[in-house]
Design a protein around this motif. Structure first.
Motif, PDB file in Angstrom:
ATOM      1  N   ARG A 199       1.689   4.882   8.436  1.00  0.00           N
ATOM      2  CA  ARG A 199       1.381   4.419   7.078  1.00  0.00           C
ATOM      3  C   ARG A 199       1.856   5.464   6.091  1.00  0.00           C
ATOM      4  NH1 ARG A 199      -4.194   3.367   6.864  1.00  0.00           N
ATOM      5  NH2 ARG A 199      -3.892   1.167   7.360  1.00  0.00           N
ATOM      6  N   CYS A 200       2.607   4.971   5.082  1.00  0.00           N
ATOM      7  CA  CYS A 200       3.141   5.848   4.053  1.00  0.00           C
ATOM      8  C   CYS A 200       1.996   6.443   3.231  1.00  0.00           C
ATOM      9  CB  CYS A 200       4.079   5.055   3.142  1.00  0.00           C
ATOM     10  SG  CYS A 200       4.664   6.009   1.731  1.00  0.00           S
ATOM     11  N   ILE A 201       2.045   7.758   2.963  1.00  0.00           N
ATOM     12  CA  ILE A 201       0.971   8.407   2.211  1.00  0.00           C
ATOM     13  C   ILE A 201       1.074   8.081   0.718  1.00  0.00           C
ATOM     14  CG2 ILE A 201       0.462  10.341   3.770  1.00  0.00           C
ATOM     15  CD1 ILE A 201       2.371  12.029   1.971  1.00  0.00           C
ATOM     16  N   GLN A 202       2.231   7.559   0.309  1.00  0.00           N
ATOM     17  CA  GLN A 202       2.409   7.272  -1.114  1.00  0.00           C
ATOM     18  C   GLN A 202       2.201   5.798  -1.452  1.00  0.00           C
ATOM     19  OE1 GLN A 202       5.241   9.842  -3.249  1.00  0.00           O
ATOM     20  NE2 GLN A 202       6.253   7.938  -3.836  1.00  0.00           N
ATOM     21  N   CYS A 203       2.985   4.901  -0.780  1.00  0.00           N
ATOM     22  CA  CYS A 203       2.897   3.483  -1.152  1.00  0.00           C
ATOM     23  C   CYS A 203       2.057   2.658  -0.184  1.00  0.00           C
ATOM     24  CB  CYS A 203       4.294   2.867  -1.303  1.00  0.00           C
ATOM     25  SG  CYS A 203       5.154   2.590   0.261  1.00  0.00           S
ATOM     26  N   GLY A 204       1.648   3.265   0.928  1.00  0.00           N
ATOM     27  CA  GLY A 204       0.757   2.566   1.847  1.00  0.00           C
ATOM     28  C   GLY A 204       1.439   1.613   2.818  1.00  0.00           C
ATOM     29  N   VAL A 208       9.662   8.942   7.707  1.00  0.00           N
ATOM     30  CA  VAL A 208      10.019   8.776   6.301  1.00  0.00           C
ATOM     31  C   VAL A 208       9.840   7.309   5.950  1.00  0.00           C
ATOM     32  CG1 VAL A 208      11.871   8.924   4.579  1.00  0.00           C
ATOM     33  CG2 VAL A 208      11.745  10.628   6.413  1.00  0.00           C
ATOM     34  N   CYS A 209       9.076   7.019   4.918  1.00  0.00           N
ATOM     35  CA  CYS A 209       8.843   5.637   4.517  1.00  0.00           C
ATOM     36  C   CYS A 209      10.166   4.982   4.094  1.00  0.00           C
ATOM     37  CB  CYS A 209       7.853   5.599   3.352  1.00  0.00           C
ATOM     38  SG  CYS A 209       7.650   3.941   2.659  1.00  0.00           S
ATOM     39  N   PRO A 210      10.497   3.827   4.693  1.00  0.00           N
ATOM     40  CA  PRO A 210      11.761   3.175   4.328  1.00  0.00           C
ATOM     41  C   PRO A 210      11.745   2.575   2.923  1.00  0.00           C
ATOM     42  CG  PRO A 210      10.563   1.852   5.941  1.00  0.00           C
ATOM     43  CD  PRO A 210       9.798   3.132   5.771  1.00  0.00           C
ATOM     44  N   VAL A 211      10.558   2.429   2.339  1.00  0.00           N
ATOM     45  CA  VAL A 211      10.453   1.851   1.004  1.00  0.00           C
ATOM     46  C   VAL A 211      10.581   2.928  -0.074  1.00  0.00           C
ATOM     47  CG1 VAL A 211       9.010   0.556  -0.603  1.00  0.00           C
ATOM     48  CG2 VAL A 211       9.022  -0.037   1.832  1.00  0.00           C
ATOM     49  N   CYS A 212       9.786   4.003   0.054  1.00  0.00           N
ATOM     50  CA  CYS A 212       9.760   4.984  -1.038  1.00  0.00           C
ATOM     51  C   CYS A 212      10.210   6.383  -0.630  1.00  0.00           C
ATOM     52  CB  CYS A 212       8.361   5.042  -1.649  1.00  0.00           C
ATOM     53  SG  CYS A 212       7.167   5.870  -0.598  1.00  0.00           S
ATOM     54  N   GLY A 213      10.413   6.607   0.666  1.00  0.00           N
ATOM     55  CA  GLY A 213      10.940   7.900   1.095  1.00  0.00           C
ATOM     56  C   GLY A 213       9.896   8.986   1.305  1.00  0.00           C
TER      57      GLY A 213
END
Ligand SMILES: [Zn+2]
Length: 304
Positions: A53-58, A36-41
């Motif tokens: 690598r986050c699929i949303q914010c990179g 789970v991305c710690p920035v955007c979830g």
């Protein structure tokens, strides 16, 4: 994730024999449902070993980023053994003891490691005490060192909250405080105790006008020694705390680090009835990946 932890030192040594095995364990604790991305979830993709690598914010994140293990120079195998040493022994371990048992090159490494682990032990405000809770303050420092009179080392002030569990003690909270001002005492109560609970204190004026709590004020009628009878739980906790500070740590604790020791005492005390020492290891590892990183600077500039 079901609670998965080693039961013995041998099991720990076998299971966590290299870095990838330690990282996989931390990953399962931190992201039981997957990254789970710690920035955007959002979710993410593994781009190389221990990097997602986050699929949303990179944003790219490793399992250690944002935890107490961030930027460490020590192998995770050493961290895991340190966590075992701290949790498997009834009274924990001193920095010198840890240095010896892990064969660490210097004292400061062992000391820093222990302090970082202590920062993962208590999460203020997460699970506050409730029901009937005794609150009182105590001093640490002068009388224990055997020095009396005016020109002694400064004393540190500690506030203690102990939840009643029948006639015994449930969970506790401890805090190093600067003074006994009304705002300090009430601030601690708000942090440590659920509103609506019954708070039992002595007659100190600064505790008065407590909002959101039922205040059971025990005014001393006879001797100061009565405090121990009016607030038996906090006084039992204070006696155990001082014994531990003097025993395991020989009382050699600078005031700026006192809160870390209070957190370790609290962590162990609140889990003293746990059937398995491995469960304490599990809880510590779980909380270690659930806190902010602790740069060395914030360890040495600990503010009240
Ligand atoms: Zn993201």
């Amino acid at each position: 994730m079901t609670e998965d932890y080693p039961r013995t030192l041998l099991e720990l040594e076998r299971r966590f024999s290299d870095e990838p095995l330690c990282r996989a364990y931390l990953f399962a604790l931190r992201w039981p449902q997957g990254f789970v991305c710690p920035v955007c979830g959002a979710g993410g993709l593994a781009i190389r070993r221990d990097l997602w690598r986050c699929i949303q914010c990179g944003r790219e994140t490793s399992v250690m980023a944002g935890t107490i293990f961030q930027d460490t120079n020590l192998p995770l195998t050493v961290w895991f053994r340190a966590m075992w040493q701290v949790t498997s022994q009834k009274n924990g371990v001193s920095a010198l003891g840890l240095q010896r048992v892990l064969g660490l090159g210097n004292y400061k490494t062992a000391w820093t490691l222990l302090h970082k682990l202590r920062r993962a032990m208590v999460r203020p405000g997460r699970d506050r005490l409730n029901g009937v809770v005794e609150v009182d303050e105590t001093y640490w420092g002068a009388e224990e060192s055997g020095v009396h009179g005016r020109q002694t080392v400064a004393k540190a002030l500690i506030i203690v909250a102990a939840q009643a569990d029948g006639g015994g003690i449930g969970r506790i909270r401890l805090k190093h405080i600067a003074d006994t001002d009304r705002s300090t005492l009430h601030g601690f109560i708000g942090q440590a105790i659920e509103p609506g609970s019954t708070v039992v204190t002595d007659g100190l004026q600064a505790y008065r006008e407590m909002e959101g709590y039922i205040h059971d004020r025990q005014v001393q009628k006879r001797q100061p020694a009565d405090a121990e009878h009016l607030l038996p739980r906090v006084h039992r906790v204070i006696a155990l705390l001082k014994r531990w500070l003097l025993g395991t740590h020989q009382g050699a604790i600078a005031h700026e680090y006192l809160q870390d020791y209070l957190d370790e005492f609290t962590f162990r005390f609140n889990r003293r009835k746990s059937a398995s020492r491995g469960k304490l290891f599990y809880r510590l590892a779980q909380q270690a990946v659930d806190v902010s990183p602790v740069p060395f600077d914030s360890l040495v500039h600990h503010k009240l």
